[in-house]
Design an enzyme around this catalytic site. Structure first.
Site, PDB file in Angstrom:
ATOM      1  N   ASP A  74       0.824  -1.205   0.000  1.00 34.89           N
ATOM      2  CA  ASP A  74       0.000   0.000   0.000  1.00 34.89           C
ATOM      3  C   ASP A  74       0.861   1.260   0.000  1.00 34.89           C
ATOM      4  O   ASP A  74       2.055   1.203   0.323  1.00 34.89           O
ATOM      5  CB  ASP A  74      -0.945  -0.005   1.216  1.00 34.89           C
ATOM      6  CG  ASP A  74      -0.291  -0.532   2.478  1.00 34.89           C
ATOM      7  OD1 ASP A  74       0.934  -0.392   2.613  1.00 34.89           O
ATOM      8  OD2 ASP A  74      -0.998  -1.095   3.321  1.00 34.89           O
ATOM      9  N   ASN A 142      -7.093  -2.148  14.614  1.00 35.86           N
ATOM     10  CA  ASN A 142      -8.527  -2.289  14.296  1.00 35.86           C
ATOM     11  C   ASN A 142      -8.791  -3.513  13.412  1.00 35.86           C
ATOM     12  O   ASN A 142      -9.883  -3.664  12.879  1.00 35.86           O
ATOM     13  CB  ASN A 142      -9.044  -1.027  13.603  1.00 35.86           C
ATOM     14  CG  ASN A 142      -8.395  -0.791  12.244  1.00 35.86           C
ATOM     15  OD1 ASN A 142      -7.497  -1.532  11.844  1.00 35.86           O
ATOM     16  ND2 ASN A 142      -8.842   0.236  11.535  1.00 35.86           N
ATOM     17  N   HIS A 144      -7.225  -4.196  10.559  1.00 34.34           N
ATOM     18  CA  HIS A 144      -7.025  -4.023   9.110  1.00 34.34           C
ATOM     19  C   HIS A 144      -5.889  -4.898   8.592  1.00 34.34           C
ATOM     20  O   HIS A 144      -4.953  -5.231   9.316  1.00 34.34           O
ATOM     21  CB  HIS A 144      -6.863  -2.547   8.717  1.00 34.34           C
ATOM     22  CG  HIS A 144      -5.561  -1.894   9.062  1.00 34.34           C
ATOM     23  ND1 HIS A 144      -5.437  -0.527   9.220  1.00 34.34           N
ATOM     24  CD2 HIS A 144      -4.314  -2.377   9.248  1.00 34.34           C
ATOM     25  CE1 HIS A 144      -4.183  -0.221   9.487  1.00 34.34           C
ATOM     26  NE2 HIS A 144      -3.484  -1.324   9.512  1.00 34.34           N
ATOM     27  N   GLU A 149      -9.666  -1.332   5.705  1.00 38.25           N
ATOM     28  CA  GLU A 149     -10.193  -0.983   7.021  1.00 38.25           C
ATOM     29  C   GLU A 149     -11.489  -1.776   7.252  1.00 38.25           C
ATOM     30  O   GLU A 149     -12.093  -2.294   6.294  1.00 38.25           O
ATOM     31  CB  GLU A 149     -10.455   0.524   7.077  1.00 38.25           C
ATOM     32  CG  GLU A 149      -9.237   1.397   6.766  1.00 38.25           C
ATOM     33  CD  GLU A 149      -8.172   1.414   7.880  1.00 38.25           C
ATOM     34  OE1 GLU A 149      -8.121   0.484   8.701  1.00 38.25           O
ATOM     35  OE2 GLU A 149      -7.370   2.363   7.878  1.00 38.25           O
TER      36      GLU A 149
HETATM   37  C1  F6R Z   1       1.483  -1.339   6.012  1.00 37.03           C
HETATM   38  C2  F6R Z   1       0.266  -2.098   6.215  1.00 37.03           C
HETATM   39  C3  F6R Z   1      -0.455  -2.062   7.501  1.00 37.03           C
HETATM   40  C4  F6R Z   1       0.476  -2.451   8.668  1.00 37.03           C
HETATM   41  C5  F6R Z   1      -0.275  -2.419   9.982  1.00 37.03           C
HETATM   42  C6  F6R Z   1       0.640  -2.675  11.141  1.00 37.03           C
HETATM   43  O1  F6R Z   1       1.996  -1.613   4.725  1.00 37.03           O
HETATM   44  O2  F6R Z   1      -0.153  -2.748   5.302  1.00 37.03           O
HETATM   45  O3  F6R Z   1      -1.537  -2.955   7.464  1.00 37.03           O
HETATM   46  O4  F6R Z   1       0.992  -3.729   8.453  1.00 37.03           O
HETATM   47  O5  F6R Z   1      -0.896  -1.185  10.146  1.00 37.03           O
HETATM   48  O6  F6R Z   1       1.549  -1.618  11.249  1.00 37.03           O
HETATM   49  P1  F6R Z   1       2.730  -1.671  12.311  1.00 37.03           P
HETATM   50  O7  F6R Z   1       3.626  -2.772  11.882  1.00 37.03           O
HETATM   51  O8  F6R Z   1       3.404  -0.333  12.218  1.00 37.03           O
HETATM   52  O9  F6R Z   1       2.099  -1.934  13.638  1.00 37.03           O
END
Ligand code: F6R
Length: 255
Positions: A74, A142, A144, A149
């Site tokens: 992303d 959350n 995701h 989301e």
């Molecule tokens: C980022 C992504 C998000 C993260 C998630 C966890 O490319 O796809 O889904 O993997 O928000 O983020 P961290 O590792 O910073 O807790």
């Protein structure tokens, strides 16, 4: 086969660092399964210990950067690879060999303008490259997956999305003193489930409720990470703190 039959394998480690060897093993296994596989990386703090080791392996030649094509999940809208805060910028900072792969066209960035035609072309390009052999994933507090989301249909491929407020809060430090972005382009759940192997990592107590929901709640859009239970070839790597709400902490599998 029920959704439960496709439950991921779950391994619990003493800490995040202990899971890095398994992640490197997953990369090596993917390299062994097919010539020049497409490997999908994830950004976020979860993967920083992995990228430190992965970068060293690439720089020492223990893993050949010409042996695979890289991509990621992303990107924030309006964040080209050289803009601080963006996902590609983070990947290159964490793992400098990705910088030369970008130059050589073997690191395939998610289009940062979020144009639907470009996102469709990006998805087709990934397919032409053989499809994802391995996709690494984090999980949001959350629930995701990538930037899918809660409430996002599982059928979507790459698409533009609004970020949830908790996602923006979690990204605040990364953009300070600017406001975190509101929108991103993301792989959809369908894009993620198309990968032949999924490895999701979650470390730290803040992730424990999302991990429990991912593993225990009914599969559905309220918790996008439950989609993992539709895959059939997935692995979840947790530390004890992230596993604590899921009834797994008493029996660590390794680490
Ligand atoms: C980022 C992504 C998000 C993260 C998630 C966890 O490319 O796809 O889904 O993997 O928000 O983020 P961290 O590792 O910073 O807790």
């Amino acid at each position: 086969m029920t959704a439960q039959d496709r439950a991921p394998e779950v391994r619990v480690f003493a800490d995040a660092a202990a899971a890095v060897d398994v992640l490197l093993g997953e990369v090596r296994a993917a390299l062994g399964r097919r010539a020049r596989p497409l490997l999908g990386f994830a950004t976020g703090g979860t993967f920083h210990p992995f990228f430190a080791r992965f970068a060293a392996e690439l720089q020492q030649g223990a893993i050949d950067e010409r042996a695979f094509v890289a991509t990621h999940l992303d990107e924030y809208l309006g964040f080209p690879p050289d803009r601080r805060g963006g996902m590609v910028h983070e990947l290159v900072s964490q793992c400098p060999p990705f910088g030369s792969m970008l130059v050589h066209g073997t690191m395939v960035p998610v289009p940062h303008d979020g144009d639907p035609e470009r996102l469709r072309a990006h998805e087709e390009r990934l397919q032409r490259l053989g499809g994802l052999e391995l996709q690494l994933l984090g999980i949001g507090r959350n629930g995701h997956l990538a930037f899918n989301e809660p409430g996002t249909a599982f059928e979507l491929g790459f698409h533009r999305t609004d970020l949830a407020e908790s996602t923006r809060q979690d990204a605040r430090a990364r953009f300070s003193p600017e406001e975190p972005p509101q929108r991103a382009a993301t792989a959809g759940i369908a894009s993620i489930l198309a990968a032949r192997r999924l490895v999701l990592c979650a470390f730290g107590a803040a992730k424990a409720p999302a991990v429990r929901r991912m593993l225990r709640d009914p599969v559905g859009v309220a918790c996008p990470a439950t989609a993992l239970r539709r895959h059939g070839n997935s692995l979840v790597l947790l530390d004890r703190a992230a596993a604590a709400d899921s009834g797994l902490d008493a029996a660590p599998a390794a680490g």
